[in-house]
Design an enzyme around this catalytic site. Structure first.
Site, PDB file in Angstrom:
ATOM      1  N   LEU A   1      -2.905   0.528   8.802  1.00 54.73           N
ATOM      2  CA  LEU A   1      -1.930   1.211   8.081  1.00 54.73           C
ATOM      3  C   LEU A   1      -2.890   2.329   7.771  1.00 54.73           C
ATOM      4  O   LEU A   1      -4.020   2.354   6.986  1.00 54.73           O
ATOM      5  CB  LEU A   1      -1.341   0.573   6.963  1.00 54.73           C
ATOM      6  CG  LEU A   1      -0.491  -0.569   7.115  1.00 54.73           C
ATOM      7  CD1 LEU A   1      -0.013  -1.216   5.743  1.00 54.73           C
ATOM      8  CD2 LEU A   1       0.520  -0.195   7.888  1.00 54.73           C
ATOM      9  N   ASP A   2      -2.592   3.418   8.140  1.00 53.62           N
ATOM     10  CA  ASP A   2      -3.559   4.775   7.946  1.00 53.62           C
ATOM     11  C   ASP A   2      -3.108   5.310   6.487  1.00 53.62           C
ATOM     12  O   ASP A   2      -2.262   4.425   6.068  1.00 53.62           O
ATOM     13  CB  ASP A   2      -3.329   5.807   8.962  1.00 53.62           C
ATOM     14  CG  ASP A   2      -1.963   6.445   8.983  1.00 53.62           C
ATOM     15  OD1 ASP A   2      -1.100   6.369   8.128  1.00 53.62           O
ATOM     16  OD2 ASP A   2      -1.620   7.172  10.122  1.00 53.62           O
ATOM     17  N   LYS A   3      -3.814   6.407   5.974  1.00 57.23           N
ATOM     18  CA  LYS A   3      -3.462   6.990   4.560  1.00 57.23           C
ATOM     19  C   LYS A   3      -2.081   7.253   4.514  1.00 57.23           C
ATOM     20  O   LYS A   3      -1.597   6.913   3.548  1.00 57.23           O
ATOM     21  CB  LYS A   3      -4.531   7.910   4.395  1.00 57.23           C
ATOM     22  CG  LYS A   3      -4.335   8.660   3.056  1.00 57.23           C
ATOM     23  CD  LYS A   3      -5.431   9.758   2.893  1.00 57.23           C
ATOM     24  CE  LYS A   3      -5.040  10.535   1.525  1.00 57.23           C
ATOM     25  NZ  LYS A   3      -5.811  11.654   1.464  1.00 57.23           N
TER      26      LYS A   3
ATOM     27  N   LYS B   1       0.746  -1.311  -0.181  1.00 54.88           N
ATOM     28  CA  LYS B   1      -0.029   0.066  -0.117  1.00 54.88           C
ATOM     29  C   LYS B   1       1.006   1.305   0.053  1.00 54.88           C
ATOM     30  O   LYS B   1       1.793   1.506   0.967  1.00 54.88           O
ATOM     31  CB  LYS B   1      -0.961   0.030   1.057  1.00 54.88           C
ATOM     32  CG  LYS B   1      -2.020   1.089   1.218  1.00 54.88           C
ATOM     33  CD  LYS B   1      -2.716   1.418   2.534  1.00 54.88           C
ATOM     34  CE  LYS B   1      -1.797   2.216   3.397  1.00 54.88           C
ATOM     35  NZ  LYS B   1      -1.721   3.742   2.915  1.00 54.88           N
TER      36      LYS B   1
ATOM     37  N   THR C   1       0.505   5.935   5.755  1.00 57.21           N
ATOM     38  CA  THR C   1       1.580   4.958   5.799  1.00 57.21           C
ATOM     39  C   THR C   1       1.458   4.019   4.903  1.00 57.21           C
ATOM     40  O   THR C   1       0.585   3.522   4.410  1.00 57.21           O
ATOM     41  CB  THR C   1       1.323   4.079   7.505  1.00 57.21           C
ATOM     42  OG1 THR C   1       1.157   5.075   8.258  1.00 57.21           O
ATOM     43  CG2 THR C   1       2.352   3.036   7.736  1.00 57.21           C
TER      44      THR C   1
END
Length: 158
Positions: A147-149, A104, A151
């Site tokens: 996982l945030d945006k 990601k 990361t």
């Protein structure tokens, strides 16, 4: 699935089936997966949920087995988000018949959400896997992550 009906007061009625006291938002999200836990929390914050005839103001309020939970009709600002397949460039690290591992990228949201309805990793995975992934057409495909945006990192999709 809990009992669902329209009560005499015009509110949607759900009888909880939790086997032990549970958080209201989690209980409703588990019972009605077409809405996310965050959507249920927003409905509670908007004072659209009653438990045993009392308006609940905290998403963390505990509900017990048999509690009468009522939701104001039209409590939802919009229909549940879908996960439409999108042909997006993603870095696929592993892709076999059982699972996929994608890296990601920073700035990519994992699941569709208000404000990020498309361009997500879930949209890209739905397109890559077409009908091969159970839940790919669901409103929230089963990608579990932390996982945030902002990361990056590897996410396994099975």
């Amino acid at each position: 699935r809990p009992l669902a009906a329209v009560g005499d007061d015009g509110l949607d009625v759900y009888e909880t089936t939790a086997s032990a006291p549970a958080r209201l938002d989690a209980c409703l999200a588990n019972a009605f997966p077409e809405r996310s836990r965050g959507e249920w929390a927003a409905a509670v914050a908007a004072e659209c949920v009653r438990v045993n005839d009392v308006v609940v103001k905290r998403k963390s309020a505990k509900v017990a087995p048999g509690d009468d939970v009522r939701v104001v009709e039209g409590a939802w600002a919009a229909e549940p988000l879908g996960c439409e397949p999108e042909d997006l460039p993603i870095d696929v690290l592993v892709d076999d018949e059982h699972f996929l591992v994608a890296n990601k990228a920073v700035g990519m949201v994992t699941h569709p959400a208000p404000g990020s309805r498309n361009g997500t990793l879930a949209n890209a995975v739905a397109a890559l896997c077409a009908g091969d992934v159970e839940g790919a057409a669901a409103s929230r495909p089963g990608i579990v992550h932390r996982l945030d945006k902002e990361t990056s990192g590897a996410i396994v999709v099975a």
